[in-house]
Design a protein around this motif. Structure first.
Motif, mmCIF file in Angstrom:
data_model
loop_
_atom_site.group_PDB
_atom_site.id
_atom_site.type_symbol
_atom_site.label_atom_id
_atom_site.label_comp_id
_atom_site.label_asym_id
_atom_site.label_seq_id
_atom_site.Cartn_x
_atom_site.Cartn_y
_atom_site.Cartn_z
ATOM 1 N N ILE A 1 8.800 25.382 -3.513
ATOM 2 C CA ILE A 1 8.970 25.263 -2.061
ATOM 3 C C ILE A 1 8.491 26.554 -1.394
ATOM 4 C CG2 ILE A 1 10.809 23.526 -2.063
ATOM 5 C CD1 ILE A 1 12.893 25.691 -2.072
ATOM 6 N N GLU A 2 8.398 26.505 -0.080
ATOM 7 C CA GLU A 2 7.971 27.709 0.642
ATOM 8 C C GLU A 2 8.932 28.848 0.352
ATOM 9 O OE1 GLU A 2 7.271 27.399 4.879
ATOM 10 O OE2 GLU A 2 6.359 25.423 4.552
ATOM 11 N N LEU B 1 12.735 17.308 0.011
ATOM 12 C CA LEU B 1 11.609 18.212 0.268
ATOM 13 C C LEU B 1 10.895 17.852 1.569
ATOM 14 C CD1 LEU B 1 10.163 18.683 -3.340
ATOM 15 C CD2 LEU B 1 11.734 20.158 -2.085
ATOM 16 N N ALA B 2 10.917 16.564 1.909
ATOM 17 C CA ALA B 2 10.232 16.129 3.138
ATOM 18 C C ALA B 2 11.099 16.341 4.377
ATOM 19 C CB ALA B 2 9.842 14.658 3.020
ATOM 20 N N GLN B 3 12.407 16.088 4.250
ATOM 21 C CA GLN B 3 13.275 16.062 5.446
ATOM 22 C C GLN B 3 14.369 17.118 5.467
ATOM 23 O OE1 GLN B 3 14.886 12.106 5.509
ATOM 24 N NE2 GLN B 3 12.885 11.121 5.464
ATOM 25 N N ARG C 1 12.291 14.003 -3.473
ATOM 26 C CA ARG C 1 11.150 13.880 -2.566
ATOM 27 C C ARG C 1 11.609 13.842 -1.111
ATOM 28 N NH1 ARG C 1 8.065 9.298 -4.512
ATOM 29 N NH2 ARG C 1 7.194 10.707 -6.064
ATOM 30 N N THR C 2 12.680 13.074 -0.849
ATOM 31 C CA THR C 2 13.225 12.984 0.518
ATOM 32 C C THR C 2 13.728 14.346 0.992
ATOM 33 O OG1 THR C 2 13.918 10.742 0.001
ATOM 34 C CG2 THR C 2 14.851 11.705 1.984
#
Length: 283
Positions: free
Chosen positions: A162-163, A200-202, A197-198
């Protein structure tokens, strides 16, 4: 510390989200969390002894020597490995107790990895993480040293990339009891499970935050204050709160505006813990 043969960091971590899915029959909570390490932490020094004694030379107020997670980690590794060596250990404490940033668990993991190196035991990460789990649910996280999405009681880990922003972490002057938060009847315990995945996206939220805010006005006030500058959140069960920034300059700017009564620090987020980076350089 100047007598130490080996000096290693015990980094802090942040829970970027923490969802509580339910309580298990054994009283532990099923959770989902995403965590990342910080380039900031305690520091431990180690020196091998030939007499098998484990001695921690740094006192921690209110924690008897033999109850300290560092001593317990050293003795467990010693007995499980049938190691006849002992160790002198020094601790420079920088992370607040009860802050939710992993102080005690991180110290225990650094002890396991440090003594494994010093005593030349050649134990692998897997077996050290299993030893760590017996000391606390968070210890394997620090043993493995990778930013991860965690499930179960926090022991099922999937490494993530992640960032790595800069964080301002503020430490209200309270020590939050994890057991007290997890036993609060008002704690949300039915958040539906989501996929990595959710997350990381939200992103997600911290289900403990409202309970901690209600019980600890100091934490609520710190969140209100930090929210004036950045979206602020609680880490773990608290009490530290944090916000993320694209650069050190911007994090420092906000840190400079906080009252002296609210200690904090600025640190870079890292997907590989600085403990593992340090050990890598020794090999």
């Amino acid at each position: 510390m100047h007598d130490a043969q080996l000096i290693l960091p015990a980094p802090a971590k942040l829970n970027l989200m923490l969802h509580i899915l339910g309580r298990r029959a054994d009283g532990y909570h099923e959770l989902q969390t995403l965590f990342q390490f910080l380039d900031h932490g305690d520091q431990l020094g180690f020196r091998a002894r030939s007499d098998g004694q484990i001695r921690l030379h740094s006192e921690i107020a209110g924690v008897p020597h033999d109850d300290n997670l560092i001593v317990r980690a050293a003795r467990r590794l010693q007995s499980e490995s049938s190691c006849t060596q002992g160790a002198d250990i020094w601790l420079e404490k920088r992370l607040p107790m009860g802050g939710g940033i992993g102080g005690g668990s991180s110290d225990a993991a650094t002890t396991l990895l440090g003594l494994n190196h010093l005593w030349r035991l050649q134990r692998d990460e897997e077996s050290l993480a299993a030893l760590g789990l017996a000391l606390g649910a968070d210890v394997p996280v620090f043993v493995r040293g990778r930013a991860a999405f965690a499930e179960g009681v926090g022991e099922k880990l999937v490494a993530v990339d992640i960032e790595e922003p800069w964080y301002l972490v503020v430490a209200p002057q309270v020590s939050v009891s994890t057991a007290e938060i997890f036993s609060d009847p008002e704690l949300t315990r039915n958040t539906p499970a989501i996929t990595v995945r959710t997350v990381l996206a939200q992103g997600g939220r911290n289900d403990c935050q409202s309970v901690v805010e209600k019980r600890y006005p100091e934490v609520r006030n710190a969140l209100i204050l930090l929210n004036n500058f950045v979206s602020a959140r609680l880490t773990g069960t608290g009490g530290c709160v944090f916000g993320s920034f694209p650069s050190k300059v911007e994090a420092d700017k906000v840190a400079a505006q906080l009252p002296a009564s609210l200690p904090g620090f600025v640190a870079k987020g890292s997907n590989v813990s600085m403990l593992h980076r340090t050990l890598q350089n020794l090999i």
